[in-house]
Design a protein around this motif. Structure first.
Motif, mmCIF file in Angstrom:
data_model
loop_
_atom_site.group_PDB
_atom_site.id
_atom_site.type_symbol
_atom_site.label_atom_id
_atom_site.label_comp_id
_atom_site.label_asym_id
_atom_site.label_seq_id
_atom_site.Cartn_x
_atom_site.Cartn_y
_atom_site.Cartn_z
ATOM 1 N N GLY A 50 8.164 25.703 -105.454
ATOM 2 C CA GLY A 50 7.675 25.101 -104.225
ATOM 3 C C GLY A 50 7.593 23.600 -104.346
ATOM 4 N N THR A 51 7.007 22.981 -103.324
ATOM 5 C CA THR A 51 6.891 21.532 -103.280
ATOM 6 C C THR A 51 5.921 21.027 -104.346
ATOM 7 N N GLY A 52 6.082 19.765 -104.721
ATOM 8 C CA GLY A 52 5.115 19.142 -105.621
ATOM 9 C C GLY A 52 3.829 18.854 -104.876
ATOM 10 N N LEU A 53 2.722 19.364 -105.366
ATOM 11 C CA LEU A 53 1.424 19.168 -104.708
ATOM 12 C C LEU A 53 0.664 18.040 -105.400
ATOM 13 N N PRO A 54 0.373 16.946 -104.700
ATOM 14 C CA PRO A 54 -0.355 15.838 -105.321
ATOM 15 C C PRO A 54 -1.852 16.121 -105.417
ATOM 16 N N ILE A 55 -2.192 17.022 -106.322
ATOM 17 C CA ILE A 55 -3.590 17.404 -106.543
ATOM 18 C C ILE A 55 -3.982 16.981 -107.950
ATOM 19 N N MET A 56 -5.020 16.169 -108.073
ATOM 20 C CA MET A 56 -5.528 15.758 -109.374
ATOM 21 C C MET A 56 -6.649 16.697 -109.818
ATOM 22 N N SER A 57 -6.622 17.094 -111.070
ATOM 23 C CA SER A 57 -7.674 17.939 -111.646
ATOM 24 C C SER A 57 -8.710 17.028 -112.285
ATOM 25 N N LEU A 58 -9.847 16.886 -111.635
ATOM 26 C CA LEU A 58 -10.889 15.965 -112.082
ATOM 27 C C LEU A 58 -12.115 16.743 -112.537
ATOM 28 N N LYS A 59 -12.563 16.488 -113.752
ATOM 29 C CA LYS A 59 -13.744 17.163 -114.288
ATOM 30 C C LYS A 59 -15.000 16.643 -113.595
ATOM 31 N N ARG A 60 -15.855 17.566 -113.213
ATOM 32 C CA ARG A 60 -17.140 17.237 -112.609
ATOM 33 C C ARG A 60 -18.241 17.962 -113.369
ATOM 34 N N PHE A 61 -19.441 17.366 -113.364
ATOM 35 C CA PHE A 61 -20.545 17.873 -114.173
ATOM 36 C C PHE A 61 -21.782 18.102 -113.306
ATOM 37 N N LEU A 62 -22.534 19.133 -113.656
ATOM 38 C CA LEU A 62 -23.812 19.422 -113.020
ATOM 39 C C LEU A 62 -24.880 19.485 -114.096
ATOM 40 N N TRP A 63 -26.047 18.955 -113.766
ATOM 41 C CA TRP A 63 -27.157 18.937 -114.725
ATOM 42 C C TRP A 63 -28.359 19.665 -114.123
ATOM 43 N N PHE A 64 -29.038 20.436 -114.945
ATOM 44 C CA PHE A 64 -30.139 21.273 -114.477
ATOM 45 C C PHE A 64 -31.425 20.885 -115.214
ATOM 46 N N LEU A 65 -32.480 20.659 -114.427
ATOM 47 C CA LEU A 65 -33.797 20.331 -114.963
ATOM 48 C C LEU A 65 -34.777 21.433 -114.597
ATOM 49 N N ASN A 66 -35.610 21.813 -115.541
ATOM 50 C CA ASN A 66 -36.671 22.784 -115.267
ATOM 51 C C ASN A 66 -37.822 22.104 -114.543
ATOM 52 N N THR A 67 -38.441 22.811 -113.621
ATOM 53 C CA THR A 67 -39.552 22.247 -112.838
ATOM 54 C C THR A 67 -40.892 22.889 -113.185
ATOM 55 N N ASN A 68 -40.876 23.846 -114.118
ATOM 56 C CA ASN A 68 -42.110 24.560 -114.478
ATOM 57 C C ASN A 68 -42.791 25.160 -113.245
ATOM 58 N N HIS A 69 -41.947 25.668 -112.336
ATOM 59 C CA HIS A 69 -42.434 26.333 -111.128
ATOM 60 C C HIS A 69 -43.361 25.439 -110.305
ATOM 61 N N ALA A 70 -43.050 24.142 -110.274
ATOM 62 C CA ALA A 70 -43.836 23.222 -109.441
ATOM 63 C C ALA A 70 -43.767 23.676 -107.984
ATOM 64 N N PRO A 71 -44.873 23.602 -107.265
ATOM 65 C CA PRO A 71 -44.872 24.073 -105.873
ATOM 66 C C PRO A 71 -43.943 23.241 -104.989
ATOM 67 N N GLY A 72 -43.317 23.893 -104.028
ATOM 68 C CA GLY A 72 -42.507 23.192 -103.039
ATOM 69 C C GLY A 72 -41.087 22.877 -103.443
ATOM 70 N N VAL A 73 -40.655 23.305 -104.638
ATOM 71 C CA VAL A 73 -39.319 22.953 -105.107
ATOM 72 C C VAL A 73 -38.242 23.472 -104.148
ATOM 73 N N MET A 74 -38.385 24.710 -103.689
ATOM 74 C CA MET A 74 -37.369 25.293 -102.826
ATOM 75 C C MET A 74 -37.357 24.694 -101.419
ATOM 76 N N GLU A 75 -38.291 23.820 -101.128
ATOM 77 C CA GLU A 75 -38.312 23.173 -99.814
ATOM 78 C C GLU A 75 -37.521 21.869 -99.803
ATOM 79 N N PHE A 76 -37.128 21.369 -100.986
ATOM 80 C CA PHE A 76 -36.309 20.161 -101.021
ATOM 81 C C PHE A 76 -34.981 20.408 -100.305
ATOM 82 N N PRO A 77 -34.524 19.443 -99.507
ATOM 83 C CA PRO A 77 -33.151 19.548 -98.997
ATOM 84 C C PRO A 77 -32.172 19.080 -100.068
ATOM 85 N N MET A 78 -30.901 19.166 -99.776
ATOM 86 C CA MET A 78 -29.892 18.498 -100.574
ATOM 87 C C MET A 78 -30.010 17.012 -100.247
ATOM 88 N N ILE A 79 -30.319 16.196 -101.255
ATOM 89 C CA ILE A 79 -30.516 14.762 -101.044
ATOM 90 C C ILE A 79 -29.383 14.011 -101.727
#
Length: 426
Positions: free
Chosen positions: A237-266
């Motif tokens: 097929g045709t040449g697809l100009p798609i770059m494979s770029l590594k992305r990273f996600l980091w996870f922090l524990n909240t110790n079940h702090a109240p209201g965590v699930m109410e945060f929007p995506m900021i």
């Protein structure tokens, strides 16, 4: 009297069992013809899904899995509005009760700005989004931000845009349930199966060569995203100009702090972002310039160089956390509770819009790839376009969706990348 010979059912091979491939297979497997008295006949398509590893092997299982409708191109805004509704009603699309397949968390998306020019550009885009039908997107000044989001530091803020119907998704449930339903409807799922070539008649693919034998097909869907350029090349097929770029996600524990699930995506002005992952963790991310890895392997997806590891006090993860604490100070108390780092690949196009189109050189090969980090949120819209392409059998430049005619030429494989660049990319 001789019985009428049954017309052969078109055979569709979907390469890739992430969210995009799963939703396409699920939808095609549900399509049924009606006989002369309105009774359902056999499936309209014979669907086979081919995955080189386990289902969700690629980016789908490594994604931030956010969903938003705040984009700068009209077709994408309409498509994401469709995607939100699709995921809200996901259970009915996979034959489940609502309580059995709840995959959407609508915490909203909040884009924060300090620079007046960037805020004005964002506000102008939000007005266009409202005109295009996204009625719940809002432009907020500092007083409104303080009222709605008291945890945000507004001292240097110029403003924000906010859409409460945005949020995040549960991708494992999405591709698992969709593939399970596709199989119930007659689709075949080939796990741990490598595609390594094709049998062709002229320019048309007649069968895929795999490590488990040949798979006859009339239409092939390349839903492999970051792997898509090498798949297209293998199928001539045709040449697809798609770059494979590594992305990273980091996870922090909240110790079940109240209201965590109410945060929007900021999302901060510099592209740093965070959202709740669950009641005891938050997820952080930041897309930065990085050298593409066009020949990455499966194993490379999970390789985290030291400079991106959350354990590195001077690494990008901690830098991202420190920047975000200046916008949302409450995050500071979570910085000492590190959980870990994950990684995966974006399949990124020059204009950050995907390819959803027939290949110009292989007339029965459809590409659905190059989502630039938006594949999971885009998947229902992608599915609608791919199904329309399969039904029509030729390239299409417009499509009807919810009563509107959309320009889908922005997803053409051979488009001009300068004409429709997506501005709102994270």
């Amino acid at each position: 009297m001789k019985s009428k010979a049954r017309t052969p059912i078109p055979r569709v091979a979907v390469i890739g069992a992430g969210v995009t491939g799963a939703l396409i297979a699920n939808e095609l497997s549900k399509l049924r013809e009606k006989n002369s008295i309105g009774e359902e006949a056999p499936p309209r398509y014979d669907v086979t899904v081919i995955e080189q590893g386990a289902i969700g092997n690629g980016s789908s299982s490594r994604s931030a899995a956010c969903i938003r409708q705040q984009f700068s191109t009209q077709a994408t805004v309409h498509g994401m509005m469709y995607s939100v509704e699709y995921y809200k009603n996901f259970a009915k699309h996979v034959g489940k009760k609502p309580s059995e397949a709840n995959v959407l968390v609508q915490n909203g998306y909040l884009f924060l700005y300090r620079d007046p020019q960037r805020f004005q550009e964002a506000a102008t885009t939000a007005v266009m989004q409202q005109q295009w039908g996204l009625k719940d997107v809002e432009v907020l000044g500092p007083p409104e931000i303080r009222k709605k989001f008291p945890f945000v530091n507004t001292l240097e803020l110029t403003g924000a845009t906010w859409c409460p119907s945005d949020g995040f998704l549960r991708p494992v449930d999405i591709y698992s349930e969709a593939l399970e339903n596709a199989v119930r409807n007659g689709a075949k799922l080939m796990r741990n199966t490598q595609v390594n070539g094709a049998t062709k008649r002229g320019n048309l693919i007649t069968a895929l060569k795999t490590t488990r034998g040949n798979v006859p097909c009339d239409i092939v869907v390349n839903a492999t995203n970051a792997w898509a350029p090498r798949v297209s090349q293998m199928l001539e097929g045709t040449g697809l100009p798609i770059m494979s770029l590594k992305r990273f996600l980091w996870f922090l524990n909240t110790n079940h702090a109240p209201g965590v699930m109410e945060f929007p995506m900021i999302v901060a002005e510099g592209g740093q972002y965070f959202r709740p992952e669950n009641s005891h963790q938050v997820m952080l991310g930041h897309a930065v310039d990085i050298t593409p890895e066009p020949r990455f392997s499966n194993e490379d997806q999970d390789v985290v160089p030291w400079e991106y590891d959350l354990e590195n006090a001077d690494g990008l993860g901690m830098q991202t956390w420190m920047e975000l604490t200046s916008w949302v100070p409450v995050l500071e108390k979570f910085g000492k509770e590190k959980h870990g780092t994950t990684s995966g690949f974006y399949g990124t196009t020059p204009d950050h819009n995907p390819f959803i189109d027939y290949d110009p050189y292989v007339p029965n090969l459809i590409h659905a790839c190059g989502f630039s980090g938006h594949g999971i949120m885009h998947a229902p819209f992608t599915m609608k376009i791919v199904c329309a392409l399969v039904e029509k059998g030729t390239r299409q430049w417009t499509m009807e969706l919810n009563g509107k005619i959309l320009d889908i030429s922005i997803f053409a494989v051979d488009r001009n990348f300068d004409n429709h660049a997506e501005a709102m990319v994270i």
